[in-house]
Design an enzyme around this catalytic site. Structure first.
Site, PDB file in Angstrom:
ATOM      1  CD1 TRP A 101      -2.188  -2.158   1.912  1.00 56.26           C
ATOM      2  CD2 TRP A 101      -2.985  -1.286   0.017  1.00 56.26           C
ATOM      3  NE1 TRP A 101      -3.205  -2.960   1.471  1.00 56.26           N
ATOM      4  CE2 TRP A 101      -3.717  -2.456   0.312  1.00 56.26           C
ATOM      5  CE3 TRP A 101      -3.307  -0.560  -1.132  1.00 56.26           C
ATOM      6  CZ2 TRP A 101      -4.758  -2.922  -0.502  1.00 56.26           C
ATOM      7  CZ3 TRP A 101      -4.339  -1.031  -1.945  1.00 56.26           C
ATOM      8  CH2 TRP A 101      -5.052  -2.192  -1.622  1.00 56.26           C
ATOM      9  CG  ASP A 168      -3.183   3.913   4.323  1.00 57.51           C
ATOM     10  OD1 ASP A 168      -4.213   3.690   4.991  1.00 57.51           O
ATOM     11  OD2 ASP A 168      -2.905   3.312   3.257  1.00 57.51           O
ATOM     12  CE  LYS A 192      -8.309  -3.257   4.157  1.00 53.25           C
ATOM     13  NZ  LYS A 192      -7.685  -2.351   3.215  1.00 53.25           N
TER      14      LYS A 192
END
Ligand SMILES: *Cc1c(COP(=O)(O)O)cnc(C)c1O
Length: 356
Positions: A101, A168, A192
């Site tokens: 990511w 993030d 999530k």
């Protein structure tokens, strides 16, 4: 069958949240309309939005120098929207590359300005967090991923820096108390640990905005969203509602301190079981292991398929590792009961007895 949900995202949600949301789909708060049918500018929805925003600020202990936005586009859109708003064409941003990511975020930032990758863990396949690095004092900001969902590593401290900090937090948001006021911008996809897919949370400190010369399309400009009271266009109403319920559930269940304590209990049980059995190998450096996503492999790769088959038979879903790293992954988000981890550990021990 009693399912055990180890999905990495979208993932397990608290049962009371699902029950409340199911009712609201038919009749929201007894108003005679579904939550899916009400306008986003009604007082009904504004209450939802404001409670969600306030819960975020309460849980993060942030004051009014921060704004909470709920946007479309996923965390992936933030890979572009962050540099679009914070990185001038000739300026340089510092990025940590600790996994898939983070690498994607780096690629997007390069479309807007210069990127200095100050730390990378690529040399060891992202199985650790490289913490030994310096950040240029003139960097526009430092970007890092607090929890690497795919590789199973997690930062257990906040990097020291004088430049604005951007994170993030998609896969460990609201899983532990942190000095959130050290950050200038925090973002996460909700699916999530804080709700359903379809909404992205951005928490931004207002004083970092408006410092670059680029013209930003209004829908991409955080300042426009703030000026419009987070209602610049139709927001993802139902996904925000689900996040609001999840945030309420976190608050009612002891807040971030309790979330962290439970995460530690789950992770300790799982990692200690892995270490006690010769069939399973945890690949991540012990001090950098994620409390949310445990990544491990079978010592004998031929045992992987039979193990996954047994998981499936027992209703354990989401155990196969990400296609890019292989192996196994057990995700243990806030709503996962310890009993599910216990069931997984019981299976692992039983499996190891039979396949020794
Ligand atoms: C899942 C994930 C993303 C991608 O989120 P989308 O909402 O699918 O765009 C980004 N970063 C991290 C750390 C993630 O876990």
């Amino acid at each position: 069958m009693n399912m055990h949900n180890f999905n990495s995202g979208p993932s397990i949600l608290p049962q009371p949240v699902l029950e409340e949301a199911a009712k609201a789909i038919i009749n929201y708060n007894n108003i005679g309309l579904s939550i899916l049918e009400i306008g986003h500018r009604t007082s009904w929805f504004e209450e939802v939005l404001h409670e969600a925003q306030q819960s975020v600020k309460d849980l993060m202990q942030l004051n009014d120098s921060y704004e909470v936005l709920f946007l479309h586009g996923g965390a992936t859109t933030q890979f572009m929207q962050v540099p679009m708003n914070l990185l001038d064409t000739n300026a340089t941003a510092a990025y940590c590359d600790n996994g898939i990511w983070g690498s994607k975020a780096i690629k997007e930032a390069k479309l807007f300005g210069n990127v200095n990758v100050v730390a990378s863990s690529k040399d060891r396949n992202h199985t650790y967090i490289n913490k030994d690095f310096t950040i240029p004092a003139d960097a526009a900001y430092l970007h890092y991923t607090t929890n690497n969902t795919v590789e199973g590593t997690q930062w257990h401290h906040i990097p020291e820096t004088h430049v604005p900090l951007v994170a993030d937090m998609s896969s460990d948001i609201f899983s532990r108390p942190m000095a959130f006021d050290k950050f200038s911008l925090i973002y996460c996809g909700a699916q999530k640990n804080m709700g359903a897919a379809g909404v992205t949370m951005v928490v931004v400190k207002k004083d970092i905005l408006g410092k670059i010369s680029r013209t930003i399309p209004p829908i991409m400009d955080y300042r426009e969203h703030i000026a419009a009271g987070a209602l610049l266009n139709t927001p993802p109403v139902f996904a925000i509602y689900l996040s609001m319920l999840t945030l309420r559930w976190i608050k009612e269940n002891g807040g971030l301190t309790v979330m962290e304590q439970k995460a530690k209990e789950r992770a300790h049980l799982l990692y200690s079981t892995i270490e006690s059995l010769p069939n399973f190998v945890a690949t991540v450096a012990p001090e950098d292991r994620s409390l949310m996503n445990a990544v491990f492999v079978m010592k004998d790769p031929a045992q992987e398929k039979p193990f996954l088959d047994e998981c499936k038979k027992l209703g354990m879903v989401g155990v196969k590792g990400h296609r890019s790293v292989g192996g196994l992954r057990v995700s243990m988000y806030n709503a996962l009961p310890l009993s599910s981890v216990q069931a997984m550990c019981d299976l692992m021990k039983d499996f190891a007895n039979r396949y020794n």
